[in-house]
Write an enzyme that holds these catalytic residues in place. Structure first.
Site, PDB file in Angstrom:
ATOM      1  N   HIS A 576      66.907  -8.108 -12.528  1.00 46.47           N
ATOM      2  CA  HIS A 576      66.315  -7.063 -13.357  1.00 46.47           C
ATOM      3  C   HIS A 576      66.119  -7.548 -14.798  1.00 46.47           C
ATOM      4  O   HIS A 576      64.992  -7.709 -15.262  1.00 46.47           O
ATOM      5  CB  HIS A 576      67.201  -5.814 -13.315  1.00 46.47           C
ATOM      6  CG  HIS A 576      66.694  -4.694 -14.164  1.00 46.47           C
ATOM      7  ND1 HIS A 576      67.506  -3.713 -14.673  1.00 46.47           N
ATOM      8  CD2 HIS A 576      65.443  -4.392 -14.608  1.00 46.47           C
ATOM      9  CE1 HIS A 576      66.786  -2.857 -15.387  1.00 46.47           C
ATOM     10  NE2 HIS A 576      65.532  -3.257 -15.367  1.00 46.47           N
ATOM     11  N   HIS A 581      62.555  -8.404 -17.684  1.00 45.36           N
ATOM     12  CA  HIS A 581      62.595  -8.125 -19.128  1.00 45.36           C
ATOM     13  C   HIS A 581      62.490  -9.399 -19.963  1.00 45.36           C
ATOM     14  O   HIS A 581      61.558  -9.565 -20.752  1.00 45.36           O
ATOM     15  CB  HIS A 581      63.898  -7.403 -19.471  1.00 45.36           C
ATOM     16  CG  HIS A 581      63.935  -5.968 -19.087  1.00 45.36           C
ATOM     17  ND1 HIS A 581      63.742  -4.944 -19.979  1.00 45.36           N
ATOM     18  CD2 HIS A 581      64.153  -5.372 -17.879  1.00 45.36           C
ATOM     19  CE1 HIS A 581      63.838  -3.785 -19.359  1.00 45.36           C
ATOM     20  NE2 HIS A 581      64.090  -4.018 -18.074  1.00 45.36           N
ATOM     21  N   HIS A 762      59.296  -4.811 -11.506  1.00 39.12           N
ATOM     22  CA  HIS A 762      60.259  -4.119 -12.358  1.00 39.12           C
ATOM     23  C   HIS A 762      60.558  -2.723 -11.834  1.00 39.12           C
ATOM     24  O   HIS A 762      61.717  -2.280 -11.832  1.00 39.12           O
ATOM     25  CB  HIS A 762      59.756  -4.033 -13.801  1.00 39.12           C
ATOM     26  CG  HIS A 762      60.679  -3.245 -14.678  1.00 39.12           C
ATOM     27  ND1 HIS A 762      60.446  -1.924 -15.008  1.00 39.12           N
ATOM     28  CD2 HIS A 762      61.862  -3.567 -15.265  1.00 39.12           C
ATOM     29  CE1 HIS A 762      61.428  -1.480 -15.759  1.00 39.12           C
ATOM     30  NE2 HIS A 762      62.299  -2.460 -15.941  1.00 39.12           N
ATOM     31  N   ASN A 766      64.281  -1.174 -10.945  1.00 41.13           N
ATOM     32  CA  ASN A 766      64.829  -0.319 -11.990  1.00 41.13           C
ATOM     33  C   ASN A 766      65.011   1.145 -11.582  1.00 41.13           C
ATOM     34  O   ASN A 766      66.075   1.720 -11.800  1.00 41.13           O
ATOM     35  CB  ASN A 766      63.930  -0.366 -13.234  1.00 41.13           C
ATOM     36  CG  ASN A 766      64.504   0.450 -14.378  1.00 41.13           C
ATOM     37  OD1 ASN A 766      65.451   0.024 -15.041  1.00 41.13           O
ATOM     38  ND2 ASN A 766      63.968   1.640 -14.602  1.00 41.13           N
ATOM     39  N   ILE A 914      61.515   0.514 -19.691  1.00 40.23           N
ATOM     40  CA  ILE A 914      62.834   1.135 -19.715  1.00 40.23           C
ATOM     41  C   ILE A 914      63.815   0.163 -19.091  1.00 40.23           C
ATOM     42  O   ILE A 914      63.404  -0.719 -18.319  1.00 40.23           O
ATOM     43  CB  ILE A 914      62.858   2.483 -18.972  1.00 40.23           C
ATOM     44  CG1 ILE A 914      64.195   3.212 -19.158  1.00 40.23           C
ATOM     45  CG2 ILE A 914      62.566   2.266 -17.498  1.00 40.23           C
ATOM     46  CD1 ILE A 914      64.481   3.660 -20.549  1.00 40.23           C
TER      47      ILE A 914
END
Length: 914
Positions: A576, A581, A762, A766, A914
């Site tokens: 993740h 990110h 993602h 997430n 997020i």
């Protein structure tokens, strides 16, 4: 224009007669040139030109031929066009008193010249000045009149007067002389008889006061241009805007700045707070890692190489337009408040009690969802007596102190206890990207045997041969029937450091699965490994197989919990955080530094970069920092980011970020998933294929196959990719696996991967965190006890036999750890009201592109995404797909593109937001 009688005056002795209405009466001695008078027509329309009055008698002109030529040139410029500009400004929903006062002051000072000024710039060059053709500076006329306008958006107007030969507008400069910034969504320029029709300028940017940003802001029209095709009037502005965004790499960045630059992760620790809060710098030869956005903060007092911290609630720098917009910020702040309240009571309990409270039974965990954090935990009287104000919080905030029931419990409360559900989570859970096919048996470690012992696995054929439906182990391998979750190599180097921490215990785990005839997986062996006591010695390992009695059942449950703890850490820190990110951030920084907003590739990537720098900055502030949420809630604790960095150094490869599929020309998408019922990969393939087709169509508009050299010759594109590799991912810059960027196909592959990572990948990693992982016993993020071993600790083993239920709960996170974890993943799983989803319309108050062919390609993509959602719904109703449909089985919706706000367990936003 000069006053009558100045510069261009004529004496009464002139002999050359000038015909036509060029002169008007001056004083009794002189006459001056008379230009047509411009009269405004209706608002928003072009001006009409009324001829000046003619003299009743012929007038003699000068004999000077230069004057005649000048007059002829002036006549050629007499045709003027009046253009109207409509500026859409988005206002805040809520303003504090200070902001309201400043707004009123801005409205008043606007009337005396402290205003918003604009200048229109042509795509053409003025042949005389060799500079772009420009209008005169004009100002917004109705800012004061609309100071009390209601609504989120206000449309202001301004007028430009340009020559009829002005050409096509390509840019607008804006200078804000007010006290306060404003958010400019778009500008539309049009006029009656204007040859180029409405020209749209998508802005979506904060325009700072010239007190903070003295230079003019530049906004380009929505017409895309490759660098080599940039109109001459825009070339200098194109480079000027990029230079401003690059900055000079010096100084402390202010929140109003717009500069994009790079730095290492040297701000995760806080050595000034104490040595236990110091953390190593990530990024560089010693610990390779992607680069982050530079803030330029001063170093700490105790370590000149560590950047000083900015603690919440103070904002951390990101370029101004990367910050959350108001709706997003409101949703994130509300989530933080909820998380604070959720964690408040357990923190109080921990602070006034010597006990690190464990859950006393599964019913106590259930009560978190039914009755809140205090009631039924047997703690309310204890707290109410010592801290009476807690009762007031309980009474006034009951809704916030109660957790929502995770979806995983809604269809079958006890599903998590079953082996088939444990296996199903590997292909349809929170972390569905770690499962891999077992290529050879036994699997071998790639770690240095001189340090970590023999490479072979402790799982033998004897452990699994009786569970393969009559197949030999070799047959099962050859027929692609064996699969594995392998966290051995990523965890083993850190296990000893974890196990000396107070209240944390870990193994390096391998789990083997067998593919059943009905397409589901079943776990057949779990290996729990510890490092050798001496370098190169054999490793102490425990191998568990499916239970046959009560004792082995509880040991099997503990073994699965340790696998889940490994899985949770690798999911959060590697799959993740790192792979979506952190690795995306350099591509985003480089895009703003090297690709003009006019570049078609920037226009393609722009929605997939939204909010990523801001959420990553917030993560550095309170999630992945020293003593942050990730350290508090996951087994690796303070060394978690070192584990993330180890994966980046040894295992991350950009060219392998496409998913678990193999090429197969017989399949509809040209790819075949290696499992027959793999919800994440099956649905991901729908979205991957839609993205790839759209990107291919889009790229070939600007880089046709017949002109493949355009990719190599595109200076901005090559500079972007070069900087991504050599600066943003500098520690891997010499790796041979980086894809080339020479052809349109190369570009399609690169862009497809980036869009896939930012959107679908993602989303899958997430938005299931709370719906599928909010019940801690089913997937503990942290373990506090090893498997009981009568040889290692006979007393502990007797306690386990006497009360296995209590032992199991004591191995899970404490009340404080569990509730903090639940609060955070609840926030992380939440969609904000302003979320922008894959395939949704991209047009705001101005179209995103003026290229109709590109817009048509996007509409086709949107239709394919909508069709993918329909197909996902159909699959979730197909009883033959047992990993997503069946009694008590949750449908797999993490790849379903659309969603409402909140925790929904579905929805694919365009970006890592997020």
């Amino acid at each position: 224009m000069a006053a009558c009688g100045e510069i261009m005056s004529f004496s009464e002795t002139s002999f050359l007669t000038i015909s036509g209405p060029l002169l008007r009466r001056g004083n009794h001695k002189k006459h001056c040139l008379a230009f047509p008078v411009l009269y405004p027509d209706e608002p928003g329309r072009g001006r009409r030109i009324r001829p000046a009055k003619t003299m009743p008698t012929p007038v003699k002109a000068a004999t000077n031929e230069d004057v005649v030529k000048m007059m002829a040139g002036k006549q050629a410029k007499m045709d003027k066009v009046m253009l109207r500009a409509a500026l859409t400004v988005r206002r805040k929903h809520k303003e504090d008193i200070k902001e309201a006062v400043v707004n009123q002051l801005d409205a008043l000072t606007d009337r005396i010249g402290w205003n918003v000024a604009l200048e229109l710039i042509s795509t053409e060059i003025n042949p005389r000045t060799k500079k772009p053709k420009t209008s005169r500076e004009t100002v917004i006329k109705d800012w004061y009149e609309k100071k009390n306008a209601k609504g989120e958006r206000v449309v202001y107007t301004a007028h430009f007067e340009v020559d009829s030969g002005f050409g096509e507008p390509g840019a607008i400069t804006v200078i804000n002389r007010h006290q306060k910034e404003f958010f400019l969504e778009s500008i539309v320029v049009e006029g009656e008889g204007f040859a180029f029709g409405p020209v749209n300028f998508p802005c979506n940017s904060w325009v700072q006061s010239n007190k903070d940003l003295p230079s003019k802001r530049i906004f380009f029209s929505n017409k895309p241009y490759l660098p080599s095709e940039t109109p001459t009037g825009l070339k200098e502005l194109r480079e000027m805007e990029l230079n401003e965004l690059r900055g000079d790499g010096k100084g402390i960045r202010k929140l109003s700045d717009r500069e994009y630059d790079y730095a290492t992760y040297n701000d995760l620790g806080n050595p000034d707070r104490g040595s236990e809060f110091a953390r190593p710098t990530l990024g560089g030869e010693k610990i390779p890692y992607p680069r982050r956005c530079r803030t330029g903060r001063l170093p700490t007092d105790t370590n000149m190489l560590a950047e000083s911290r900015v603690e919440k609630p103070h904002p951390i720098y990101v370029p101004r337009d990367e910050a959350f917009e108001e709706l997003k910020q409101g949703a994130f702040t509300a989530g933080r408040l909820k998380a604070v309240l959720h964690n408040f009571i357990p923190s109080l309990i921990a602070s006034i009690s010597a006990d690190n409270h464990d859950f006393k039974g599964f019913h106590h965990i259930d009560n978190l969802y039914k009755e809140g954090l205090i009631l039924k935990l047997g703690l309310q009287e204890h707290l109410f007596k010592k801290l009476p104000f807690v009762k007031k919080i309980q009474e006034s905030s009951e809704g916030l102190l109660r957790y929502d029931t995770p979806r995983i419990l809604t269809k079958d409360k006890f599903a998590w206890l079953r082996d088939d559900e444990f296996a199903r989570q590997a292909v349809a859970g929170i972390n569905p990207v770690s499962i891999e096919r077992l290529q050879a048996f036994p699997p071998e470690s790639k770690l240095d045997p001189a340090v970590y012992g023999p490479a072979g696995s402790a799982i033998t054929e004897a452990h699994i041969s009786g569970q393969l439906d009559g197949l030999t182990v070799q047959q099962a391998v050859e027929e692609a029937k064996l699969f594995m979750l392998d966290f051995y190599d990523i965890c083993l180097p850190f296990v000893d450091r974890i196990n000396v921490m107070d209240g944390r215990k870990a193994y390096a785990t391998r789990t083997h699965f067998f593919l059943t005839p009905i397409g589901t997986l079943k776990p057949i062996a779990i290996e729990l490994g510890l490092p050798p006591q001496q370098p190169g010695a054999s490793r102490p390992s425990v191998v568990l197989t499916p239970p046959r009695d009560a004792t082995s059942n509880w040991l099997w449950m503990l073994g699965k919990a340790h696998v889940c703890s490994n899985d949770a850490g690798v999911h959060q820190l590697v799959n993740h955080w790192l792979r979506t990110h952190a690795t995306m951030e350099p591509f985003i920084i480089a895009a703003h530094r090297q690709l003009s907003v006019m570049h078609p590739v920037f226009k393609l990537l722009h929605p997939h970069m939204r909010y990523t720098l801001e959420i990553n900055a917030l993560a550095r502030q309170s999630l992945i920092n020293a003593d942050g949420v990730i350290e508090s809630c996951f087994t690796p604790g303070p060394i978690g980011m070192e584990m993330s960095a180890a994966f980046y150094k040894h295992l991350w490869r950009f060219d392998l970020e496409g998913g678990m599929a193999v090429a197969d020309a017989t399949q509809p998408h040209g790819l075949r998933v290696i499992l027959p019922d793999y919800p994440d990969a099956d649905d991901g393939l729908l979205l991957w294929s839609a993205i790839a087709r759209f990107v291919s169509s889009y790229v070939r508009i600007y880089y046709p196959d017949s002109e493949a050299s355009r990719v190599r010759s595109d200076s901005e594109l090559q500079a972007w990719y070069h900087e991504c590799v050599n600066v943003g991912h500098a520690d891997h810059r010499h790796a041979s696996w980086w894809p080339r960027l020479d052809t349109p196909d190369d570009l399609v592959s690169l862009l497809t991967t980036l869009i896939w990572l930012a959107s679908a990948q993602h989303a899958a990693l997430n938005f299931g965190q709370y719906p599928l992982g909010g019940y801690v016993p089913s997937r503990p993020p942290l373990m506090r006890r090893l498997i009981p071993d009568p040889e290692r600790d006979a007393d502990e083993f007797r306690a386990f036999l006497a009360d296995p239920h209590c032992f199991f709960l004591s191995a899970l996170p404490s009340v404080l750890q569990a509730t903090k974890f639940m609060a955070v993943v609840d926030t992380l799983s939440t969609h904000s009201p302003d979320e922008e989803y894959l395939g949704e319309t991209r047009d705001g108050t101005a179209p995103w592109t003026a290229d109709e062919e590109a817009a048509a390609a996007y509409r086709a993509f949107a239709a394919e995404v909508a069709a993918a959602q329909d197909e996902i719904d159909r699959r979730n109703a197909d009883t033959n797909r047992r990993n997503r449909c069946g009694a008590g089985v949750l449908p797999y919706e993490l790849m379903a593109p659309s969603s409402g706000p909140g925790v929904t367990g579905r929805g694919v936003p365009n970006s890592v937001s997020i």
